[in-house]
Design a protein around this motif. Structure first.
Motif, short mmCIF file in Angstrom:
data_model
loop_
_atom_site.label_atom_id
_atom_site.label_comp_id
_atom_site.label_asym_id
_atom_site.label_seq_id
_atom_site.Cartn_x
_atom_site.Cartn_y
_atom_site.Cartn_z
N GLY A 36 56.35 108.73 38.51
CA GLY A 36 57.72 109.21 38.11
C GLY A 36 57.73 110.64 37.63
N ARG A 37 58.85 111.13 37.23
CA ARG A 37 58.99 112.53 36.66
C ARG A 37 58.66 112.53 35.22
NH1 ARG A 37 64.18 113.49 38.01
NH2 ARG A 37 64.86 113.69 36.00
N ALA A 38 58.80 111.31 34.52
CA ALA A 38 58.65 111.35 32.96
C ALA A 38 57.27 111.66 32.78
CB ALA A 38 58.89 109.88 32.78
N TYR A 55 56.33 116.32 38.82
CA TYR A 55 57.36 116.94 38.39
C TYR A 55 58.13 117.77 39.55
CZ TYR A 55 54.85 116.33 34.23
OH TYR A 55 53.96 115.71 33.35
N ASP A 56 59.17 116.94 40.17
CA ASP A 56 59.93 117.37 41.17
C ASP A 56 61.40 116.87 41.45
OD1 ASP A 56 59.65 118.44 44.42
OD2 ASP A 56 61.03 117.00 44.19
N PRO A 57 62.34 117.73 41.56
CA PRO A 57 63.78 117.33 41.30
C PRO A 57 64.20 115.97 42.00
CG PRO A 57 63.92 119.40 42.29
CD PRO A 57 62.28 119.13 41.80
N MET A 98 56.22 108.87 50.99
CA MET A 98 57.25 109.83 50.22
C MET A 98 57.84 109.47 49.15
SD MET A 98 58.51 111.96 53.58
CE MET A 98 59.42 113.13 52.67
N PHE A 99 57.64 109.89 47.96
CA PHE A 99 58.50 109.62 47.02
C PHE A 99 59.33 110.91 46.77
CE2 PHE A 99 53.99 108.00 45.95
CZ PHE A 99 54.29 106.89 45.98
N GLY A 100 60.68 110.34 47.07
CA GLY A 100 61.73 111.62 46.95
C GLY A 100 61.20 112.29 48.25
N LYS A 101 61.10 113.70 48.13
CA LYS A 101 60.55 114.53 48.92
C LYS A 101 59.04 114.93 48.94
CE LYS A 101 64.99 116.21 50.62
NZ LYS A 101 65.87 117.00 51.27
N VAL A 102 58.38 114.29 48.11
CA VAL A 102 57.00 114.50 48.00
C VAL A 102 55.99 113.58 48.54
CG1 VAL A 102 55.00 114.87 46.27
CG2 VAL A 102 57.46 115.61 45.71
N SER A 103 55.25 114.01 49.60
CA SER A 103 54.71 113.09 50.59
C SER A 103 52.98 113.10 50.22
CB SER A 103 54.88 113.75 51.85
OG SER A 103 54.50 114.94 52.18
#
Length: 543
Positions: A27-29, A37-39, A85-90
């Motif tokens: 996660g981003r937390a 740390y990706d939006p 891929m988590f969101g757009k991070v692979s």
């Protein structure tokens, strides 16, 4: 106990160890077990756990989703070499190698037996590609030093079944796409979904060319990395010339593929497979690579690329065939009106080489034929009878012109203009035109006999033939183009036709000199032609 795995980001800047019995939250937390740390990452995005044969992934209700090999998931198991891929991070899924068991020391002085590879050594695998329509897996043999356990065998069987099912789905999807450019885009998209690659490029052979031309290229790393010009020439050359699929898991250290393009781009792992036609010819090449990790691909990836390239080859070949059929049908529909069927077929089959639009200077034979006294005759007839007579007349005359290899240039009222030597010429064009003119006059005798039975008037024509240089090409506006010829030679042929009497064939001196089998002729008084300083010698052909 479950195996240990790791997730390696495609950018190479983050590695996550996934150990048995430990659950991690992505996660981003800041307090996440795996902070990203990706939006596009939610505060608590997903949960990952090591399981038998892979990494158990569970989406925690994220806004931008979690994906496995391009498909959005809620919960699934990612196996080695899958892309998550988590969101757009692979990330790539990698299995952590187990420590090797201690080996007993070798007998002193021994030279035989198995010699282990040095750490970091490059491995190049090549598998022959078949053009016989199979998926490329036949003949691939694996040799193992130990018998796999029942559990591992079950996992391998499940993975093989999954890949076969995926290939069938891909085959169905590609078969529905006939446009070659869209088809290539689809092939590239599927490659990203099913293989752990960072770049994909497809090169194809153009008609009449030997070199492969880049057609499409994409990269996970951004548009700056997506260029088919970056495909290493050394890999392309060997894959195409030897018709083999190639895997190199450390290209920069591979003596066989060292080249400027590989070194400049820092290619680490790469694979290439020829796209083969059903006849065994090379249609092109599909190339994939990884710029950030060595040993990114294994033998199973190569096997799958071979099978995938086989499916893609069939689809591309069918797409190219469909394009060719559509193109030839369009050409035929445009040119059959004024070219003989054989000439129209030749233009359709060689449309890339036959440049009708550009125009060119040619030496051609030009024929004009004209009905004598047609205006006064038509004034005395019913318009429907005039149209019927002209249709019968034109049908027979054009058939004779085509039969003797001529090109119908145009109808001018009741006149016909025909060519020999454009767009294709031969040494006996003049003789063909001469025989056509004589056959036209003889056919008219038969037509007059037919018309006499229905009380229609007899028709007589005069014919003029000339030889000379003209400008030949498609002439007209954007709304209407017409293949024709322009020049003084055309004016001279028209003038000859005007001077020909009923049932006569008038020919020029240049045309007479081109005849290999000239008929008996009678010299007539030379005629004056516009733009000619001297009168033009002419002859009356006897038949």
């Amino acid at each position: 106990m479950a195996d240990a795995f790791k997730l390696v980001s495609t950018s190479g800047d983050q590695t996550v160890d996934v150990k048995p019995g430990v659950t991690l939250v992505v996660g981003r937390a800041v307090n996440s077990d795996v902070p990203i740390y990706d939006p596009t990452i939610s505060r608590q995005h997903a949960q990952i756990t090591a399981s038998d044969g892979g990494v158990q992934i569970k989406d925690l209700g994220s806004s931008n989703g979690t994906f496995l090999n391009g498909s959005r998931i809620t919960e699934a198991v990612a196996t080695p070499n899958d892309v998550v891929m988590f969101g757009k991070v692979s990330f790539y899924v990698r299995e952590v190698a187990k420590p090797a068991a201690a080996q007993p020391p070798k007998p002193a002085g021994g030279t035989g037996g198995f010699q282990p590879k040095a750490a970091g050594a490059t491995i190049v695998r090549q598998l022959p590609i078949s053009g016989e329509g199979n998926l490329g897996l036949a003949g691939v043999k694996r040799i193992s030093m130990e018998t796999p356990s029942e559990g591992i065998a079950t996992i391998e069987a499940a993975k093989s079944a999954k890949k076969l099912e995926l290939l069938l789905e891909i085959s169905k999807a590609l078969s529905r796409q006939q446009d070659v450019d869209k088809l290539l885009e689809t092939v590239v998209d599927f490659t990203f979904q099913v293989m752990p690659v960072e770049r994909v490029s497809i090169l194809l052979k153009e008609p009449g060319a030997e070199e492969l031309i880049p057609r499409v290229s994409k990269s996970r790393l951004g548009e700056g990395y997506a260029s088919a010009r970056h495909v290493p020439k050394t890999i392309v050359a060997q894959a195409v010339s030897e018709r083999v699929a190639i895997l190199t898991d450390n290209a920069a250290e591979d003596e066989r593929f060292k080249g400027k393009s590989i070194l400049m781009q820092s290619v680490r792992s790469a694979m290439g497979a020829p796209l083969m036609s059903s006849g065994g010819d090379v249609l092109g090449l599909i190339y994939v690579d990884n710029l950030t990790a060595t040993h990114a691909f294994n033998s199973e990836d190569l096997d799958f690329l071979i099978a995938f390239s086989g499916v893609a080859s069939v689809a591309i070949e069918n797409g190219q065939l469909s394009d060719r059929i559509r193109r030839e049908a369009l050409v035929l529909s445009n040119f059959q009106r004024y070219f003989s069927p054989d000439v129209a077929k030749t233009i359709a089959e060689h449309s890339e080489q036959v440049k009708l639009d550009s125009g060119t200077k040619k030496e051609v034979v030009i024929m004009f034929s004209d009905i004598r006294g047609f205006t006064s005759m038509s004034e005395k007839m019913d318009p429907d009878d005039v149209a019927l007579m002209l249709r019968e007349y034109f049908t027979e005359m054009v058939d004779i012109i085509f039969r003797h290899g001529g090109t119908l240039d145009k109808f001018i009222g009741d006149a016909i203009m025909a060519l020999w030597g454009a767009p294709f010429g031969s040494d006996d064009d003049a003789d063909k035109a001469m025989r056509a003119a004589i056959d036209m006059q003889r056919k008219l005798i038969e037509l007059n006999q037919h018309w006499a039975q229905t009380s229609k008037p007899a028709v007589q024509i005069g014919i003029g033939i000339n030889f000379g240089q003209v400008f030949a090409g498609n002439i007209g506006s954007e709304q209407r183009l017409e293949y024709t010829v322009l020049g003084d030679a055309v004016n001279t042929a028209s003038r000859l036709c005007s001077n020909a009497g009923k049932g006569e064939v008038m020919i020029s001196e240049p045309f007479f000199q081109r005849l290999k089998f000239p008929p008996e002729v009678e010299a007539r008084e030379p005629i004056k032609v516009k733009n000619k300083a001297q009168p033009v010698p002419i002859y009356l052909a006897k038949y």
